[in-house]
Design an enzyme around this catalytic site. Structure first.
Site, PDB file in Angstrom:
ATOM      1  N   HIS A  37      22.879  52.896   5.801  1.00  0.00           N
ATOM      2  CA  HIS A  37      22.137  51.766   5.114  1.00  0.00           C
ATOM      3  C   HIS A  37      20.714  51.487   6.060  1.00  0.00           C
ATOM      4  O   HIS A  37      19.774  51.159   5.206  1.00  0.00           O
ATOM      5  CB  HIS A  37      22.813  50.216   5.151  1.00  0.00           C
ATOM      6  CG  HIS A  37      24.260  50.775   4.346  1.00  0.00           C
ATOM      7  ND1 HIS A  37      25.533  50.724   4.846  1.00  0.00           N
ATOM      8  CD2 HIS A  37      24.403  51.039   2.949  1.00  0.00           C
ATOM      9  CE1 HIS A  37      26.276  51.017   3.863  1.00  0.00           C
ATOM     10  NE2 HIS A  37      25.835  51.021   2.757  1.00  0.00           N
ATOM     11  N   GLN A  61      33.382  49.324 -10.279  1.00  0.00           N
ATOM     12  CA  GLN A  61      33.124  50.781 -10.080  1.00  0.00           C
ATOM     13  C   GLN A  61      34.476  51.240  -9.425  1.00  0.00           C
ATOM     14  O   GLN A  61      34.572  52.430  -8.798  1.00  0.00           O
ATOM     15  CB  GLN A  61      32.196  51.089  -9.398  1.00  0.00           C
ATOM     16  CG  GLN A  61      32.005  50.663  -7.883  1.00  0.00           C
ATOM     17  CD  GLN A  61      30.511  50.633  -7.219  1.00  0.00           C
ATOM     18  OE1 GLN A  61      29.712  50.120  -7.587  1.00  0.00           O
ATOM     19  NE2 GLN A  61      30.325  51.589  -6.426  1.00  0.00           N
ATOM     20  N   LYS A 151      23.948  61.473   0.189  1.00  0.00           N
ATOM     21  CA  LYS A 151      25.469  61.642   0.409  1.00  0.00           C
ATOM     22  C   LYS A 151      26.351  61.343  -1.011  1.00  0.00           C
ATOM     23  O   LYS A 151      27.040  62.260  -1.123  1.00  0.00           O
ATOM     24  CB  LYS A 151      25.946  60.586   1.507  1.00  0.00           C
ATOM     25  CG  LYS A 151      27.420  60.831   1.736  1.00  0.00           C
ATOM     26  CD  LYS A 151      28.140  60.169   2.895  1.00  0.00           C
ATOM     27  CE  LYS A 151      29.364  60.202   2.920  1.00  0.00           C
ATOM     28  NZ  LYS A 151      29.714  59.185   1.498  1.00  0.00           N
ATOM     29  N   VAL A 178      22.499  60.668   6.443  1.00  0.00           N
ATOM     30  CA  VAL A 178      22.475  60.190   7.922  1.00  0.00           C
ATOM     31  C   VAL A 178      23.800  60.975   8.335  1.00  0.00           C
ATOM     32  O   VAL A 178      25.054  60.439   7.911  1.00  0.00           O
ATOM     33  CB  VAL A 178      22.008  58.964   8.205  1.00  0.00           C
ATOM     34  CG1 VAL A 178      22.216  58.402   9.729  1.00  0.00           C
ATOM     35  CG2 VAL A 178      21.049  58.332   7.692  1.00  0.00           C
TER      36      VAL A 178
END
Ligand code: PAF
Length: 283
Positions: A37, A61, A151, A178
């Site tokens: 983040h 979700q 990702k 990352v």
């Protein structure tokens, strides 16, 4: 850093900024912030006058109630991290603010096959929930740009599709995954791995790298079978899916024709932690 809980307040504050000609970058999150983040926040800060982050664990979700309960909540630390990065605005709404009782959330977007394969197949309704909240957040923040990690490749594809279909006035900026120094993709779920599981986890990226090395040199189905077998040699792993798909349509590919767009996608259980990762095979 300015902190808001109310939609009307943040919307009016940001309108003021837009009216004075400032650009804004937006990083939507569900908190439990990590280096992934922060990389998005840093990029947003480089590319915009103002950076806005949202922290909202979006119930819509989660197709599994237990997952929602288990989701890590680390608000105090998250706010400190954002402050340290120089994020200017954070939006931390409560559930009734985002989902007032009795309201409906028509999306007016068909995702076709994009939300049926891979994550969409194993987590039914998940992307609908993501799209609903992201559309709402875009409407509140009205950012110039919004930053998403690769990702969650399928999530990124769904959001790009929604923005294009609805002509939402925001530029979506895809950002590289990352990784930890040993290759494991950074995720808030990594903290739930035991010490032993954490030491095994880099196998996922190692296998993806081998798949990239051999892409185009052997039939797609053979490479897929090899990858699944290689990971499951260790009984700590259970592969939920391993697919090689087209980066635009996400549909599985069966030959290397159009291989420039080929991406390998994996979801795997390591113990009871579900991890996902992917790799672009020819770029
Ligand atoms: O990627 C996430 O953290 C979430 O899916 C998002 C985009 C913040 C929507 O809740």
């Amino acid at each position: 850093m300015k902190q808001f809980k109310r939609i009307a307040e943040i919307a009016s504050y940001l309108k003021g900024k837009r009216d004075s000609g400032l650009t804004s970058g937006f990083v939507p999150t569900m908190g439990a912030l990590h280096e992934g983040h922060l990389t998005l926040i840093r990029r947003s800060k480089r590319e915009n006058d103002l950076t806005v982050c949202s922290i909202f664990v979006n119930p819509a979700q989660f197709n599994n109630a237990e997952d929602l309960i288990k989701y890590p909540r680390t608000l105090v630390r998250d706010l400190e991290m954002l402050e340290e990065e120089g994020c200017e605005v954070v939006f931390v709404p409560e559930i009734p603010e985002m989902y007032p009782e009795g309201e409906n959330y028509p999306l007016d977007v068909e995702f076709g096959e994009l939300d049926k394969v891979m994550e969409g197949k194993f987590r039914p309704g998940h992307f609908n929930g993501v799209a609903i909240v992201v559309k709402k957040l875009f409407g509140i923040v009205e950012p110039t740009r919004a930053y998403f990690g690769k990702k969650d490749f399928q999530q990124l594809a769904i959001i790009q599709h929604m923005v294009k279909t609805l002509n939402l006035p925001v530029e979506i900026v895809p950002c590289e995954t990352v990784r930890e120094p040993d290759g494991l993709a950074i995720s808030s779920r990594n903290t739930r791995l035991t010490g032993v599981e954490r030491s095994l986890a880099p196998l996922i990226h190692q296998v993806l790298l081998k798949v990239r090395e051999n892409a185009g040199k052997q039939p797609v189905h053979e490479l897929k079978d090899w990858a699944i077998k290689k990971i499951q040699e260790d009984p700590a792993f259970r592969v939920e899916y391993f697919d090689i798909g087209d980066k635009n349509s996400l549909m599985p590919i069966e030959t290397w024709y159009g291989k420039d767009r080929a991406v390998a996608f994996i979801a795997v259980f390591l113990g009871d932690v579900r991890l996902i990762d992917n790799i672009e095979l020819f770029s």
